[in-house]
Design an enzyme around this catalytic site. Structure first.
Site, PDB file in Angstrom:
ATOM      1  N   LYS A  75       0.850  -1.200   0.000  1.00  0.00           N
ATOM      2  CA  LYS A  75       0.000   0.000   0.000  1.00  0.00           C
ATOM      3  C   LYS A  75       0.883   1.246   0.000  1.00  0.00           C
ATOM      4  CE  LYS A  75      -3.886   1.889   2.740  1.00  0.00           C
ATOM      5  NZ  LYS A  75      -4.717   1.659   3.943  1.00  0.00           N
ATOM      6  N   SER A 150      -9.598   1.811   3.107  1.00  0.00           N
ATOM      7  CA  SER A 150      -8.747   2.535   2.197  1.00  0.00           C
ATOM      8  C   SER A 150      -7.751   1.668   1.424  1.00  0.00           C
ATOM      9  CB  SER A 150      -7.991   3.612   2.961  1.00  0.00           C
ATOM     10  OG  SER A 150      -7.121   3.025   3.907  1.00  0.00           O
ATOM     11  N   SER A 174      -9.682  -0.607   7.219  1.00  0.00           N
ATOM     12  CA  SER A 174      -9.107  -0.462   5.877  1.00  0.00           C
ATOM     13  C   SER A 174      -8.430  -1.687   5.281  1.00  0.00           C
ATOM     14  CB  SER A 174      -8.107   0.684   5.869  1.00  0.00           C
ATOM     15  OG  SER A 174      -8.802   1.884   5.682  1.00  0.00           O
TER      16      SER A 174
END
Ligand code: GLN
Length: 481
Positions: A75, A150, A174
């Site tokens: 990420k 996210s 997330s």
């Protein structure tokens, strides 16, 4: 054989037997990315050149590393030395970290190959990846749906065969929510289990790094690598790390499962409820015992989280002033430059959070909001402590609905925040939780089962998830891309 669909564990086996090489794996993934990422848009950066160089490097070194030769995505709010890390924010565009996060440093030591950095809601603030400052990622199961957020880029990449696995971060869901929306496995470890060093801070008392994979066994494997104490993060805990790939194999006979009534209420999609109830039966069939429990402060979780997370964010994001990192706007004075940089560099949601958090912390409001939220956080934590006196794990839906449509909630922040209702308490309490695929809606969208455990008891969480997964085929379905 389609190499891009291999689990980490399977690929590792083939590499060890020399039936394939790290280059075979990487090329297969890059080809898949070339064909698929036009549609899904999971990657902010594909590190093709770096990855080929990295393979040359690991081929000189010891091939016994746990992740040797395995292409994994990261990420883009986790710092990778020398490789740009944007948090999907314009304010960090072009930022190249001078250091490596501890989690990825540990993965490097085990020989992993970074394949790319994945898209997210700007600074991890969101539940759909629509808040990315660059572009929206699509759900591989239906391109008109959100992948969740996210860590939407990480989950979409894993679900669509563009990475064998990924790591993400989870502040309020997330990792688990995008895993549920994309039909993959996502684990948020206990707060303190994995070092946060090098994870760009959103809400420091809630943030944790964790794995997103296509099987529970792979999640266990990655946990073995990234867990453990780190002197660079004073909140990381010196707690022993078991070999999760071994402990998952034990039976769950006699395990006590709590089913919290506050999680099966109005607003829960009936197909999601049905799938989760079926999953509980599967666990019972394995000898586990289900009991009704109550987590009475559940209804305060969203409000509490959105005060505490925004307060911490307002403080953490003060550092982006155009001086130290990335983007700088022109200004007629120093103050003007700060203001212009932040006005142009941050997106709408990030600004909203900074304002909410600044308000909650300001003199005169601190007692009514921030301090009150801290008190409620303690009550939520105590709910779990009380429940875990009687049960070993708690199971719930990961999300109230399957993936929603792109655009559906973006203009109504409250609706967006409410989507986090089942994931947020876990972060407030600091306990570990996993999401595993447990079914599909009539529209063909994945559904996630959440399994929550005691502090530092990832062992039981993973074991229950693995035993469940062995009985079902949900995790084997692939999106029709
Ligand atoms: N959706 C939640 C938020 O917007 C959680 C995000 C996260 O876990 N990083 O804050």
């Amino acid at each position: 054989m389609q190499l891009h669909w291999l689990e980490l564990t399977e690929a590792s086996e083939l590499l060890r037997k020399k039936e394939i090489t790290p280059t075979d794996l990487l090329s297969a993934l890059l080809k898949r990315i070339e064909e698929t990422d036009r549609k899904v848009r999971a990657y902010v950066t594909v590190t093709e050149e770096y990855a080929y160089r990295r393979i040359e490097e690991i081929e000189q070194s010891d091939s016994s590393g746990i992740l040797w030769g395995l292409p994994i995505a990261v990420k883009d709010n986790i710092c990778t030395k020398g490789i740009k890390t944007t948090c999907s924010s314009k304010i960090l565009e072009g930022f190249i970290p001078p250091y490596e996060s501890t989690a990825t440093e540990r993965m490097l030591r085990e020989g992993y190959v970074l394949v790319g950095k994945t898209n997210l809601d700007e600074f991890a603030m969101g539940s759909s990846t629509e808040n990315s400052g660059f572009f929206v990622t699509s759900n591989p199961w239906n391109l008109d749906r959100v992948p969740g957020g996210s860590s939407g880029g990480s989950a979409a990449a894993v679900a669509s065969g563009m990475a064998l696995a990924a790591i993400g971060s989870d502040t309020g869901g997330s990792i688990r929510q995008p895993a549920a929306f994309c039909g993959v496995v996502g684990l948020k470890p206990t707060y303190g289990r994995v070092s946060r060093f090098g994870l760009v801070a959103f809400a420091s008392s809630l943030d944790q790094i964790g794995p997103i994979t296509r099987s529970v066994r792979d999640a266990a494997l990655l946990m073995n690598v990234i867990s453990g104490h780190d002197p660079h993060d004073s909140t990381s805990a010196a707690v022993e790390v078991p070999d999760f790939t071994e402990t998952i194999k034990r039976s769950i006979k006699g395990l006590k499962i709590g089913v919290p009534r506050e999680y099966f209420v109005e607003g829960l999609n009936p197909e999601v409820e049905g799938a989760v109830r079926e999953a509980i039966k599967v666990l019972q069939g394995l000898g586990a015992e289900a009991v009704d429990i109550s987590l009475p402060h559940t209804s305060y979780a969203v409000a509490t989280y959105y005060i505490l997370a925004t307060s911490e964010a307002s403080s953490n994001l003060a550092r982006y002033d155009g001086v130290k990192y990335g983007f700088r706007a022109k200004g007629s004075s120093l103050i003007d430059m700060y203001m212009e940089t932040r006005a142009q560099g941050f997106g709408q949601e990030v600004k909203r959070r900074i304002m909410l958090g600044t308000y909650a912390l300001s003199a005169g409001y601190y007692e009514a909001y921030y301090r009150k939220a801290q008190q409620v956080r303690t009550l939520i934590k105590m709910d779990f402590e009380r429940a875990f006196e009687d049960v070993d794990i708690i199971v719930t839906p990961t999300t109230p609905t399957p993936a929603f449509s792109i655009g559906e909630k973006i203009s109504d922040p409250l609706q967006m925040y409410l989507n986090d209702i089942f994931t947020i308490s876990v972060n407030l309490a600091g306990v570990p939780a996993i999401s595993v695929p447990c079914g599909f809606s009539s529209e063909g969208l994945p559904i996630g089962l959440q399994i929550i455990g005691r502090h530092f008891d990832e062992e039981t969480v993973l074991r229950a998830a693995y035993n469940y997964e062995q009985q079902t085929e949900w995790h084997k379905r692939r999106p029709p891309l």
